[in-house]
Design a protein around this motif. Structure first.
Motif, mmCIF file in Angstrom:
data_model
loop_
_atom_site.group_PDB
_atom_site.id
_atom_site.type_symbol
_atom_site.label_atom_id
_atom_site.label_comp_id
_atom_site.label_asym_id
_atom_site.label_seq_id
_atom_site.Cartn_x
_atom_site.Cartn_y
_atom_site.Cartn_z
ATOM 1 N N PHE A 77 0.812 -1.215 0.000
ATOM 2 C CA PHE A 77 0.000 0.000 0.000
ATOM 3 C C PHE A 77 0.845 1.265 0.000
ATOM 4 C CE2 PHE A 77 -3.374 -2.842 1.623
ATOM 5 C CZ PHE A 77 -4.313 -2.576 0.652
ATOM 6 N N LEU A 78 1.953 1.263 0.696
ATOM 7 C CA LEU A 78 2.805 2.442 0.767
ATOM 8 C C LEU A 78 3.538 2.718 -0.540
ATOM 9 C CD1 LEU A 78 4.361 2.165 4.338
ATOM 10 C CD2 LEU A 78 2.661 3.812 3.533
ATOM 11 N N PHE A 79 3.948 1.665 -1.230
ATOM 12 C CA PHE A 79 4.774 1.841 -2.418
ATOM 13 C C PHE A 79 4.034 1.533 -3.711
ATOM 14 C CE2 PHE A 79 7.753 0.836 1.041
ATOM 15 C CZ PHE A 79 8.451 2.029 1.053
ATOM 16 N N SER A 80 2.727 1.459 -3.662
ATOM 17 C CA SER A 80 1.964 1.175 -4.871
ATOM 18 C C SER A 80 2.043 2.366 -5.821
ATOM 19 C CB SER A 80 0.508 0.854 -4.536
ATOM 20 O OG SER A 80 -0.099 1.970 -3.941
ATOM 21 N N CYS A 81 1.740 2.119 -7.068
ATOM 22 C CA CYS A 81 1.849 3.131 -8.116
ATOM 23 C C CYS A 81 0.893 4.289 -7.861
ATOM 24 C CB CYS A 81 1.538 2.484 -9.461
ATOM 25 S SG CYS A 81 1.706 3.604 -10.838
ATOM 26 N N ASP A 82 1.398 5.496 -8.041
ATOM 27 C CA ASP A 82 0.604 6.709 -7.868
ATOM 28 C C ASP A 82 0.218 7.215 -9.252
ATOM 29 O OD1 ASP A 82 -0.494 9.116 -7.145
ATOM 30 O OD2 ASP A 82 1.409 10.047 -6.605
ATOM 31 N N ASP A 83 -1.053 7.563 -9.433
ATOM 32 C CA ASP A 83 -1.501 8.065 -10.733
ATOM 33 C C ASP A 83 -1.214 9.547 -10.908
ATOM 34 O OD1 ASP A 83 -3.367 9.328 -9.185
ATOM 35 O OD2 ASP A 83 -5.114 8.393 -10.104
ATOM 36 N N GLY A 84 -0.563 10.175 -9.948
ATOM 37 C CA GLY A 84 -0.217 11.579 -10.061
ATOM 38 C C GLY A 84 -1.410 12.501 -9.899
ATOM 39 N N ASP A 85 -2.475 11.987 -9.318
ATOM 40 C CA ASP A 85 -3.697 12.770 -9.116
ATOM 41 C C ASP A 85 -4.268 13.300 -10.419
ATOM 42 O OD1 ASP A 85 -2.241 14.008 -6.115
ATOM 43 O OD2 ASP A 85 -3.719 12.412 -6.307
ATOM 44 N N LEU A 86 -4.121 12.517 -11.483
ATOM 45 C CA LEU A 86 -4.681 12.911 -12.770
ATOM 46 C C LEU A 86 -6.194 12.883 -12.666
ATOM 47 C CD1 LEU A 86 -4.194 13.614 -15.740
ATOM 48 C CD2 LEU A 86 -4.219 11.167 -16.222
ATOM 49 N N GLN A 87 -6.818 14.036 -12.806
ATOM 50 C CA GLN A 87 -8.261 14.151 -12.692
ATOM 51 C C GLN A 87 -8.953 13.918 -14.029
ATOM 52 O OE1 GLN A 87 -9.760 14.656 -9.664
ATOM 53 N NE2 GLN A 87 -7.699 14.433 -8.873
ATOM 54 N N ILE A 88 -8.296 14.242 -15.120
ATOM 55 C CA ILE A 88 -8.892 14.147 -16.441
ATOM 56 C C ILE A 88 -8.320 12.924 -17.134
ATOM 57 C CG2 ILE A 88 -9.186 15.322 -18.646
ATOM 58 C CD1 ILE A 88 -8.466 17.909 -17.010
ATOM 59 N N GLU A 89 -9.177 11.942 -17.372
ATOM 60 C CA GLU A 89 -8.715 10.732 -18.030
ATOM 61 C C GLU A 89 -8.859 10.835 -19.539
ATOM 62 O OE1 GLU A 89 -10.506 7.354 -16.214
ATOM 63 O OE2 GLU A 89 -9.880 7.956 -14.226
ATOM 64 N N THR A 90 -9.959 11.414 -19.982
ATOM 65 C CA THR A 90 -10.174 11.599 -21.412
ATOM 66 C C THR A 90 -10.864 12.934 -21.647
ATOM 67 O OG1 THR A 90 -12.340 10.539 -21.385
ATOM 68 C CG2 THR A 90 -10.448 9.124 -21.871
ATOM 69 N N ILE A 91 -10.671 13.438 -22.831
ATOM 70 C CA ILE A 91 -11.366 14.643 -23.265
ATOM 71 C C ILE A 91 -12.115 14.229 -24.521
ATOM 72 C CG2 ILE A 91 -11.091 16.977 -24.153
ATOM 73 C CD1 ILE A 91 -8.567 17.200 -22.425
ATOM 74 N N ASP A 92 -13.434 14.164 -24.438
ATOM 75 C CA ASP A 92 -14.230 13.651 -25.538
ATOM 76 C C ASP A 92 -15.326 14.641 -25.905
ATOM 77 O OD1 ASP A 92 -15.544 12.187 -27.433
ATOM 78 O OD2 ASP A 92 -16.317 10.674 -26.060
ATOM 79 N N PHE A 93 -15.159 15.273 -27.049
ATOM 80 C CA PHE A 93 -16.152 16.211 -27.550
ATOM 81 C C PHE A 93 -16.693 15.775 -28.909
ATOM 82 C CE2 PHE A 93 -14.288 18.683 -24.245
ATOM 83 C CZ PHE A 93 -15.261 19.579 -23.842
ATOM 84 N N ASP A 94 -16.375 14.558 -29.346
ATOM 85 C CA ASP A 94 -16.846 14.094 -30.652
ATOM 86 C C ASP A 94 -18.370 14.027 -30.721
ATOM 87 O OD1 ASP A 94 -14.527 13.912 -32.125
ATOM 88 O OD2 ASP A 94 -14.100 11.854 -31.513
ATOM 89 N N SER A 95 -19.022 13.758 -29.594
ATOM 90 C CA SER A 95 -20.486 13.636 -29.616
ATOM 91 C C SER A 95 -21.186 15.000 -29.649
ATOM 92 C CB SER A 95 -20.965 12.839 -28.407
ATOM 93 O OG SER A 95 -20.606 13.514 -27.217
ATOM 94 N N ILE A 96 -20.454 16.071 -29.365
ATOM 95 C CA ILE A 96 -21.020 17.423 -29.424
ATOM 96 C C ILE A 96 -20.846 17.920 -30.853
ATOM 97 C CG2 ILE A 96 -20.970 19.751 -28.447
ATOM 98 C CD1 ILE A 96 -21.572 17.498 -26.396
ATOM 99 N N THR A 97 -21.948 18.075 -31.567
ATOM 100 C CA THR A 97 -21.853 18.393 -32.994
ATOM 101 C C THR A 97 -21.883 19.881 -33.296
ATOM 102 O OG1 THR A 97 -24.240 18.136 -33.214
ATOM 103 C CG2 THR A 97 -22.880 16.198 -33.693
ATOM 104 N N THR A 98 -22.297 20.688 -32.341
ATOM 105 C CA THR A 98 -22.454 22.116 -32.591
ATOM 106 C C THR A 98 -21.259 22.912 -32.086
ATOM 107 O OG1 THR A 98 -24.837 21.886 -32.358
ATOM 108 C CG2 THR A 98 -23.950 24.109 -32.210
ATOM 109 N N ILE A 99 -20.711 23.734 -32.965
ATOM 110 C CA ILE A 99 -19.700 24.709 -32.561
ATOM 111 C C ILE A 99 -20.453 25.976 -32.211
ATOM 112 C CG2 ILE A 99 -17.834 26.210 -33.318
ATOM 113 C CD1 ILE A 99 -16.842 24.078 -35.124
ATOM 114 N N SER A 100 -20.159 26.543 -31.068
ATOM 115 C CA SER A 100 -20.775 27.807 -30.672
ATOM 116 C C SER A 100 -19.809 28.948 -30.946
ATOM 117 C CB SER A 100 -21.126 27.795 -29.189
ATOM 118 O OG SER A 100 -22.089 26.806 -28.918
#
Length: 171
Positions: free
Chosen positions: A12-35
């Motif tokens: 538990f002490l030496f397990s891998c740290d994810d670096g507190d990455l909050q954003i795993e993916t950025i996905d805007f392909d489903s948003i079809t409208t540019i404002s």
């Protein structure tokens, strides 16, 4: 038993740290409208954005990035932190609307939780002619690299269809 307890504690002490990455993916392909806030014109810089509830992807294009002429082979433009082609990803404390970007008096809510400016990537623009005065510009983003303030990278992000904008040739 003691060795087992020490081993479990060490894991538990030496397990891998994810670096507190909050954003795993950025996905805007489903948003079809540019404002946009204003009518997009070739001769002026453009602020284009896509909103996904509490997220926004903001693309800044310089004047003359869009051309009122047919371009079938995509014009490739490099995204950099300082621009002139600039891409920003923002997360907000609550749902965000177009008014947030277009209000003449800056809104105080929702607040920006995180803002990440793309380090690199490409904006690809193709243009087709609708009629003798109207042009359709298709915008694609590729090889986008974002880096958080904690130096975590989100790389090789592509937005296959950022969207389409229309311009009209001046008389």
């Amino acid at each position: 038993m003691r060795n087992l307890l020490l081993s479990i504690t060490a894991v538990f002490l030496f397990s891998c740290d994810d670096g507190d990455l909050q954003i795993e993916t950025i996905d805007f392909d489903s948003i079809t409208t540019i404002s946009t806030c204003n009518t997009v014109e070739v001769s002026t810089a453009s602020l284009l954005f896509k909103i996904n509830t509490v997220e926004a992807l903001i693309l800044e294009l310089p004047a003359n990035a869009l051309k009122n002429e047919v371009i079938t082979e995509a014009a490739v433009n490099a995204i950099t932190e300082s621009g002139p082609y600039k891409l920003t990803y923002r997360t907000f404390s609550d749902n965000v609307a177009k008014d947030y970007f277009c209000s003449s008096v800056p809104l105080t809510s929702p607040t920006v939780v995180e803002e990440i400016i793309a380090k690199s990537g490409n904006v690809l623009i193709t243009t087709s002619e609708e009629d003798s005065t109207t042009y359709n510009h298709t915008i694609t983003l590729e090889n986008i690299t974002f880096e958080t303030s904690e130096n975590n990278r989100i790389t090789n992000l592509s937005i296959n269809d950022f969207g389409k904008v229309v311009t009209t040739k001046a008389n």
